[in-house]
Enzyme design. Sequence first.
Site, PDB file in Angstrom:
ATOM      1  N   LYS A  27      -6.896  27.840  56.587  1.00 33.38           N
ATOM      2  CA  LYS A  27      -6.776  27.387  58.053  1.00 33.38           C
ATOM      3  C   LYS A  27      -7.284  26.070  58.071  1.00 33.38           C
ATOM      4  O   LYS A  27      -6.608  24.974  58.628  1.00 33.38           O
ATOM      5  CB  LYS A  27      -7.481  28.388  58.742  1.00 33.38           C
ATOM      6  N   ARG A  73      21.361  29.814  39.984  1.00 28.36           N
ATOM      7  CA  ARG A  73      22.163  28.683  40.179  1.00 28.36           C
ATOM      8  C   ARG A  73      22.834  28.538  41.925  1.00 28.36           C
ATOM      9  O   ARG A  73      22.800  27.564  42.399  1.00 28.36           O
ATOM     10  CB  ARG A  73      23.232  28.403  39.263  1.00 28.36           C
ATOM     11  N   HIS A  82      32.818  43.984  40.558  1.00 25.85           N
ATOM     12  CA  HIS A  82      32.632  43.740  41.912  1.00 25.85           C
ATOM     13  C   HIS A  82      31.795  45.111  42.640  1.00 25.85           C
ATOM     14  O   HIS A  82      32.382  45.592  43.619  1.00 25.85           O
ATOM     15  CB  HIS A  82      33.930  43.556  42.653  1.00 25.85           C
ATOM     16  N   GLY A 126      35.705  40.973  31.956  1.00 24.36           N
ATOM     17  CA  GLY A 126      34.865  40.117  32.680  1.00 24.36           C
ATOM     18  C   GLY A 126      33.848  41.070  33.550  1.00 24.36           C
ATOM     19  O   GLY A 126      33.282  40.494  34.386  1.00 24.36           O
ATOM     20  N   ASP A 141      46.767  65.143  54.685  1.00 22.98           N
ATOM     21  CA  ASP A 141      47.605  64.184  54.019  1.00 22.98           C
ATOM     22  C   ASP A 141      47.020  64.063  52.407  1.00 22.98           C
ATOM     23  O   ASP A 141      47.974  63.706  51.541  1.00 22.98           O
ATOM     24  CB  ASP A 141      47.925  63.160  54.779  1.00 22.98           C
TER      25      ASP A 141
END
Length: 515
Positions: A137, A214, A275, A304, A469
Amino acid sequence: MSIKRALVSVSDKTGIVEFCRELSKLGVEIISTGGTKNLLAKEGVPVIGISDVTGFPEILDGRVKTLHPAVHSGLLAVRDSEEHQAQMKELGLDYIDMVVVNLYPFQETIAKLNVEYEDAIENIDIGGPTMLRSAAKNHAFVSVVVDSSDYDGLLEEIRAQGDTTLETRKRLAAKVFRHTASYDALISDYLSNVTGDPLPERFTVTYEKIQDLRYGENPHQKAAFYRKPLAAADTLTSAEQLHGKELSYNNINDANAALQIVKEFEEPAVVAVKHMNPCGVGIGRSVLEAFQKAHAADPTSIFGGIVAANRIIDEDTALLLKEIFLEIILAPGFTKEALEVLTKKKNIRLLKVGELQSGQNRKSQFVVTSIDGGMVVQESDVHSVDAADLKVVTDRQPTEEELKQLLFGWKVVKHVKSNAILLAKDSMTVGVGAGQMNRVGAAKIAIEQAGEKAKGSVLASDAFFPMGDTVEEAAKAGITAIIQPGGSVKDEESIKAANEHGIAMVFTGVRHFKH
């Protein structure tokens, strides 16, 4: 102004003798307490005991020694205030120009296996944080040091000009308040868990920086990598990087996703992630077989990507891995021969993690997700099911092999972004439909990706079917069994469709949304 007196009291004594010896050579008077004082005296560093300053003995097993006006007036006095100067002179008090303090090892104490509550409480520092806060302080006049890595730089500055600069004192004060805030956050977290209140009215978290990155997801975004104190050995933050470039922001997120998936399995397993979604998962009798299945699941998307294994990577597996462009390979270890193979690739990152807590041995942790203006906190999703938990809702029971594949698919689909549909066959994924706005759309993507492999596969859905469906699409593709949570108002529609096509369907009663 110059530094004339320093108060030193440290639990971690790394470098403290050398630092104080140099301060003493520069004419700085050293005041110290307890074990620090004894160490300095033993090493021949001139030192004054705290009791000589306060005129009061250290009492209560050292709990009270620096909590005294003679200490805190010396720290808090405003040096250019005539009123403060007069009071200090009238009371015969001296200024303290530097504080060198680090705190009782609370984090190290609670990290011990089966630590006693009383031991944890005894390692809550009181006098140390109080001195640090007082000095920080009043950083306009007082230098405060909490980190031994700052010792050398400070000595250079003091040698050059007899004092530290205001800019330095501001930087040190900021570090102190970060340090005490982190210390208090650990204590509050420990006590909140002890008292059974892990989601209290105020939720304070603290992390330690591992490295600057980075950039973030994109080059225009700043980013850094932080570790939670007491992080488990089988987490990415505790991993040892054996080879390759520094991790990027996206690498870290993808590697963490891969690690969470591979922890689902107790048998040899390999996961490929792209991803944040699994593009290939396989289990087998060996890590080699598991990798071959993970690669065959989607040989295009793995390019990758990130690969995680729950077994040590051997030479034969490394030779196959070497032929693919991968960002990261993460495993509990690598044989010497495997390292010789993989380190020939300059840029690939090789990460070694601790022994994995897998399957039902995993413990739930609280996960923090930032939102604009706040955050949400939830338990991690470590829920698992076995065959006994499943409810067969169709006329046809799943075969033993179908049941095995359904449970495999269920372990993986929980890690696919919702809406999620996953196809599995031969203990490997063959189609993944991720992150779609409707479930039948996710199913169509998974089926298209699987191609001919869809025939005879099983389907896993992270949440219930809102209508029949998806079952119709599964039937067209030749899918033979389905696992899903159930709970839709139109469950009967899906069950009827499954019965009409001879598809076995089981309900788990649990959903696995992932956003």
